[in-house]
Design a protein around this motif. Structure first.
Motif, PDB file in Angstrom:
ATOM      1  N   MET A   1       0.860  -1.168  -0.050  1.00 11.77           N
ATOM      2  CA  MET A   1      -0.077  -0.106   0.153  1.00 11.77           C
ATOM      3  C   MET A   1       0.827   1.324  -0.054  1.00 11.77           C
ATOM      4  N   THR A   2       0.354   2.354  -0.507  1.00 11.36           N
ATOM      5  CA  THR A   2       0.921   3.538  -0.256  1.00 11.36           C
ATOM      6  C   THR A   2       1.234   4.068   0.874  1.00 11.36           C
ATOM      7  N   PRO A   3       2.427   5.103   0.954  1.00 12.24           N
ATOM      8  CA  PRO A   3       2.662   5.426   2.320  1.00 12.24           C
ATOM      9  C   PRO A   3       1.387   6.664   2.375  1.00 12.24           C
ATOM     10  N   GLU A   4       0.806   7.184   1.586  1.00 11.83           N
ATOM     11  CA  GLU A   4      -0.192   8.135   1.744  1.00 11.83           C
ATOM     12  C   GLU A   4      -1.343   7.492   2.350  1.00 11.83           C
ATOM     13  N   ARG A   5      -1.600   6.145   2.045  1.00  8.16           N
ATOM     14  CA  ARG A   5      -3.020   5.582   2.790  1.00  8.16           C
ATOM     15  C   ARG A   5      -2.549   5.009   4.069  1.00  8.16           C
ATOM     16  N   ASN A   6      -1.261   4.768   4.312  1.00  3.38           N
ATOM     17  CA  ASN A   6      -0.652   4.545   5.677  1.00  3.38           C
ATOM     18  C   ASN A   6      -1.028   5.650   6.576  1.00  3.38           C
ATOM     19  N   ARG A   7      -0.734   7.205   6.091  1.00  6.41           N
ATOM     20  CA  ARG A   7      -0.884   8.264   6.650  1.00  6.41           C
ATOM     21  C   ARG A   7      -2.455   8.589   7.112  1.00  6.41           C
ATOM     22  N   THR A   8      -3.273   8.488   5.937  1.00  2.83           N
ATOM     23  CA  THR A   8      -4.569   8.521   6.190  1.00  2.83           C
ATOM     24  C   THR A   8      -5.283   7.717   7.498  1.00  2.83           C
ATOM     25  N   THR A   9      -4.526   6.585   7.207  1.00  5.20           N
ATOM     26  CA  THR A   9      -5.415   5.716   8.287  1.00  5.20           C
ATOM     27  C   THR A   9      -4.971   6.027   9.633  1.00  5.20           C
ATOM     28  N   VAL A  10      -3.505   6.537  10.056  1.00  7.30           N
ATOM     29  CA  VAL A  10      -3.392   6.909  11.338  1.00  7.30           C
ATOM     30  C   VAL A  10      -4.101   8.194  11.535  1.00  7.30           C
ATOM     31  N   LEU A  11      -4.212   8.946  10.633  1.00  7.07           N
ATOM     32  CA  LEU A  11      -4.736  10.397  10.964  1.00  7.07           C
ATOM     33  C   LEU A  11      -6.349  10.151  11.243  1.00  7.07           C
ATOM     34  N   ARG A  12      -6.976   9.294  10.541  1.00  8.02           N
ATOM     35  CA  ARG A  12      -8.422   8.837  10.813  1.00  8.02           C
ATOM     36  C   ARG A  12      -8.495   8.237  12.282  1.00  8.02           C
ATOM     37  N   PHE A  13      -7.305   7.415  12.634  1.00  6.37           N
ATOM     38  CA  PHE A  13      -7.463   6.921  14.120  1.00  6.37           C
ATOM     39  C   PHE A  13      -7.243   7.861  15.100  1.00  6.37           C
ATOM     40  N   PHE A  14      -6.556   9.096  14.828  1.00  7.08           N
ATOM     41  CA  PHE A  14      -6.610  10.179  15.835  1.00  7.08           C
ATOM     42  C   PHE A  14      -7.523  11.120  15.917  1.00  7.08           C
ATOM     43  N   ARG A  15      -8.359  11.226  14.414  1.00  5.62           N
ATOM     44  CA  ARG A  15      -9.274  12.138  14.417  1.00  5.62           C
ATOM     45  C   ARG A  15     -10.855  11.459  14.726  1.00  5.62           C
ATOM     46  N   GLU A  16     -10.907  10.210  14.244  1.00  2.00           N
ATOM     47  CA  GLU A  16     -12.196   9.609  14.512  1.00  2.00           C
ATOM     48  C   GLU A  16     -12.475   8.828  15.806  1.00  2.00           C
ATOM     49  N   VAL A  17     -11.471   8.267  15.843  1.00  4.67           N
ATOM     50  CA  VAL A  17     -11.242   7.216  17.200  1.00  4.67           C
ATOM     51  C   VAL A  17     -11.088   7.813  18.582  1.00  4.67           C
ATOM     52  N   MET A  18      -9.789   8.299  18.342  1.00  2.00           N
ATOM     53  CA  MET A  18      -9.479   9.017  19.856  1.00  2.00           C
ATOM     54  C   MET A  18     -10.069  10.281  19.906  1.00  2.00           C
ATOM     55  N   GLY A  19      -9.993  11.152  18.816  1.00  2.00           N
ATOM     56  CA  GLY A  19     -11.022  12.400  18.977  1.00  2.00           C
ATOM     57  C   GLY A  19     -12.388  12.330  19.376  1.00  2.00           C
ATOM     58  N   ALA A  20     -12.918  11.543  18.480  1.00  2.00           N
ATOM     59  CA  ALA A  20     -14.497  11.616  18.455  1.00  2.00           C
ATOM     60  C   ALA A  20     -15.114  10.073  19.162  1.00  2.00           C
ATOM     61  N   GLY A  21     -14.276   9.351  19.469  1.00  2.00           N
ATOM     62  CA  GLY A  21     -14.756   8.014  20.363  1.00  2.00           C
ATOM     63  C   GLY A  21     -15.518   7.120  19.373  1.00  2.00           C
ATOM     64  N   HIS A  22     -15.441   7.299  18.236  1.00  2.00           N
ATOM     65  CA  HIS A  22     -15.802   6.218  17.204  1.00  2.00           C
ATOM     66  C   HIS A  22     -15.270   4.874  17.173  1.00  2.00           C
ATOM     67  N   LEU A  23     -15.172   4.077  18.205  1.00  2.00           N
ATOM     68  CA  LEU A  23     -14.604   2.794  18.362  1.00  2.00           C
ATOM     69  C   LEU A  23     -14.764   1.901  17.267  1.00  2.00           C
ATOM     70  N   ASP A  24     -16.162   1.880  16.513  1.00  2.00           N
ATOM     71  CA  ASP A  24     -16.317   0.797  15.385  1.00  2.00           C
ATOM     72  C   ASP A  24     -15.476   1.251  14.345  1.00  2.00           C
ATOM     73  N   VAL A  25     -14.876   2.480  14.133  1.00  2.00           N
ATOM     74  CA  VAL A  25     -14.259   2.765  13.121  1.00  2.00           C
ATOM     75  C   VAL A  25     -12.965   2.059  12.928  1.00  2.00           C
TER      76      VAL A  25
END
Length: 138
Positions: free
Chosen positions: A1-25
């Motif tokens: 996979m591309t480095p950009e996809r890896n970056r996007t995954t981790v950024l989503r983790f911080f934004r949607e999971v850690m930040g917003a609490g959407h554990l299902d994501v």
């Protein structure tokens, strides 16, 4: 996979999971057999263990993360962050104090086909302990 996809995954983790609490994501962001090399006591391994980790951190701090650096190198993503919040829940055996906290850390993720597969981190817990009046072994 591309480095950009890896970056996007981790950024989503911080934004949607850690930040917003959407554990299902996490079902979209982490492999089922996720390996945490710095698991919290009783956290367990796997994606379900990661969900428990996030739930504990969110309950303990109502955290807001500022991401200072996100560095991607092939299948690794490193994130330098500062967490700010209120010590509003038990964390590492310390009962809530209601005190504001701010401390920083670096997380390293190993990625597998664009998903988080393993985690290591270094966190400035000494700063956390000082802010809440906890053990610092001074």
């Amino acid at each position: 996979m591309t480095p950009e996809r890896n970056r996007t995954t981790v950024l989503r983790f911080f934004r949607e999971v850690m930040g917003a609490g959407h554990l299902d994501v996490l079902d979209e962001l982490a492999v089922d057999d996720y390996e945490d090399h710095v698991a919290l006591p009783g956290q367990g391994q796997g994606r379900d263990g990661l969900k428990r980790r996030v739930a504990r951190i969110r309950a303990a701090f109502q955290p807001r993360h500022r991401l200072h650096d996100v560095i991607v190198d092939a299948d690794r993503v490193a994130v330098y962050w500062t967490l700010s919040g209120v010590h509003s829940g038990e964390f590492l055996g310390l009962l809530p104090t209601g005190k504001p906290v701010e401390f920083d850390g670096v997380d390293m993720y190993a990625m597998q086909e664009g998903l988080m597969a393993a985690h290591w981190n270094v966190v400035n817990l000494w700063a956390f302990y000082r802010q809440i009046g906890g053990p610092t072994n001074q």
